[in-house]
Design an enzyme around this catalytic site. Structure first.
Site, PDB file in Angstrom:
ATOM      1  N   GLU A   4       3.577  31.606  15.256  1.00 44.17           N
ATOM      2  CA  GLU A   4       4.177  32.239  14.075  1.00 44.17           C
ATOM      3  C   GLU A   4       3.086  32.836  13.205  1.00 44.17           C
ATOM      4  O   GLU A   4       1.955  32.330  13.168  1.00 44.17           O
ATOM      5  CB  GLU A   4       4.912  31.175  13.247  1.00 44.17           C
ATOM      6  CG  GLU A   4       6.394  31.266  13.150  1.00 44.17           C
ATOM      7  CD  GLU A   4       7.013  32.562  12.669  1.00 44.17           C
ATOM      8  OE1 GLU A   4       6.330  33.608  12.597  1.00 44.17           O
ATOM      9  OE2 GLU A   4       8.197  32.541  12.374  1.00 44.17           O
ATOM     10  N   ASP A   5       3.416  33.885  12.485  1.00 46.16           N
ATOM     11  CA  ASP A   5       2.453  34.444  11.535  1.00 46.16           C
ATOM     12  C   ASP A   5       2.461  33.663  10.227  1.00 46.16           C
ATOM     13  O   ASP A   5       1.414  33.342   9.683  1.00 46.16           O
ATOM     14  CB  ASP A   5       2.727  35.933  11.283  1.00 46.16           C
ATOM     15  CG  ASP A   5       4.179  36.221  10.949  1.00 46.16           C
ATOM     16  OD1 ASP A   5       5.060  35.426  11.324  1.00 46.16           O
ATOM     17  OD2 ASP A   5       4.450  37.245  10.306  1.00 46.16           O
ATOM     18  N   ASP A  40       7.211  30.234   5.414  1.00 47.98           N
ATOM     19  CA  ASP A  40       7.493  30.439   3.995  1.00 47.98           C
ATOM     20  C   ASP A  40       8.584  29.437   3.604  1.00 47.98           C
ATOM     21  O   ASP A  40       8.293  28.262   3.377  1.00 47.98           O
ATOM     22  CB  ASP A  40       7.916  31.909   3.823  1.00 47.98           C
ATOM     23  CG  ASP A  40       7.873  32.390   2.391  1.00 47.98           C
ATOM     24  OD1 ASP A  40       8.471  31.732   1.541  1.00 47.98           O
ATOM     25  OD2 ASP A  40       7.255  33.434   2.118  1.00 47.98           O
ATOM     26  N   PHE A  96       3.922  37.310  -2.369  1.00 45.19           N
ATOM     27  CA  PHE A  96       4.364  38.033  -1.177  1.00 45.19           C
ATOM     28  C   PHE A  96       3.172  38.781  -0.589  1.00 45.19           C
ATOM     29  O   PHE A  96       2.531  39.585  -1.263  1.00 45.19           O
ATOM     30  CB  PHE A  96       5.513  38.990  -1.499  1.00 45.19           C
ATOM     31  CG  PHE A  96       6.205  39.463  -0.255  1.00 45.19           C
ATOM     32  CD1 PHE A  96       7.119  38.650   0.402  1.00 45.19           C
ATOM     33  CD2 PHE A  96       5.900  40.699   0.299  1.00 45.19           C
ATOM     34  CE1 PHE A  96       7.735  39.057   1.575  1.00 45.19           C
ATOM     35  CE2 PHE A  96       6.513  41.123   1.476  1.00 45.19           C
ATOM     36  CZ  PHE A  96       7.433  40.302   2.109  1.00 45.19           C
ATOM     37  N   ARG A 148       2.086  46.406   8.402  1.00 48.02           N
ATOM     38  CA  ARG A 148       1.747  45.471   9.489  1.00 48.02           C
ATOM     39  C   ARG A 148       0.367  45.772  10.069  1.00 48.02           C
ATOM     40  O   ARG A 148      -0.296  44.888  10.601  1.00 48.02           O
ATOM     41  CB  ARG A 148       2.791  45.563  10.622  1.00 48.02           C
ATOM     42  CG  ARG A 148       4.183  45.069  10.250  1.00 48.02           C
ATOM     43  CD  ARG A 148       5.008  44.833  11.494  1.00 48.02           C
ATOM     44  NE  ARG A 148       6.442  44.794  11.241  1.00 48.02           N
ATOM     45  CZ  ARG A 148       7.129  43.690  10.938  1.00 48.02           C
ATOM     46  NH1 ARG A 148       6.502  42.544  10.813  1.00 48.02           N
ATOM     47  NH2 ARG A 148       8.427  43.743  10.741  1.00 48.02           N
TER      48      ARG A 148
END
Ligand SMILES: O=P(O)(O)OC[C@H]1O[C@H](OP(=O)(O)OP(=O)(O)O)[C@H](O)[C@@H]1O
Ligand SMILES: [Mg+2]
Length: 179
Positions: A98-99, A102, A151, A164
């Protein structure tokens, strides 16, 4: 694009070093096993590509695309599978790449899906973790960096599908999404 970034948190070199370190640890911990490494698209695509080069054990890869953010900075709470795996996870040691974690909703959902499909083991590696935003009790087995409650974009992570391709991770200026 760079003008929309408030602050760079970790640059390309720092990320590269961390990915190498994670790869070394995973190489030790998965020695003698043949993991199925699952990339959670789209956000994890760059981390996945960099990480698997540093894991020196025989492995296989597959991809799953899930989405819950859309063009928002907050999770919709509904995790949708956009693309499923091509292969079965039954009896496999699965490593989810996973990046970012959150709220934790995406991974909670994915782990449940893979366990119900009878994976032998499910392990999670995430490059970024934002523990302040968690709404469910979930922790990665391996993690790179802990982030503040902001964010962020870059190194695979998007806002409304943009940013990205930034090689670093940075805080997105709130003016960009508070319109
Ligand atoms: O812990 P959570 O609150 O669930 O957030 C983490 C997930 O959200 C992002 O995916 P997103 O739904 O934006 O899809 P994307 O990877 O295609 O950008 C990110 O890549 C993680 O998969
Ligand atoms: Mg996204």
């Amino acid at each position: 694009m760079q003008n929309d970034i408030q602050e760079i948190l970790y640059d390309e070199r720092q990320i590269g070093e961390k990915v190498k370190e994670l790869g070394e640890t995973l190489t030790k911990d998965f020695s003698g096993r043949n993991p199925l490494v699952i990339c959670v698209l789209k956000g994890a695509f760059i981390f996945m590509a960099d990480l698997v080069k540093e894991i020196k054990v025989p492995l296989e890869i597959d991809f799953m695309a899930v989405s819950s953010y859309g063009a928002s900075t907050k999770s919709s709470g509904v995790v949708k599978i956009i693309k499923d795996l091509d292969v079965s996870v039954e009896g496999r040691d699965v490593l989810i790449v996973e990046d970012i974690i959150d709220s934790g909703l995406t991974l909670t959902y994915l782990i449940d899906v893979l366990e119900r499909r009878n994976a032998k083991s499910v392990t999670v590696v995430t490059l970024f973790d934002k523990p302040a935003r968690r709404t469910v009790d979930l922790q990665a087995d391996y993690k790179g960096f802990t982030l503040p409650d902001e964010f962020v974009v870059g190194y695979g992570l998007d806002y409304a599908e943009k940013y990205r391709n930034l090689p670093y991770i940075g805080i997105l200026k709130p003016q960009v999404y508070e319109k």
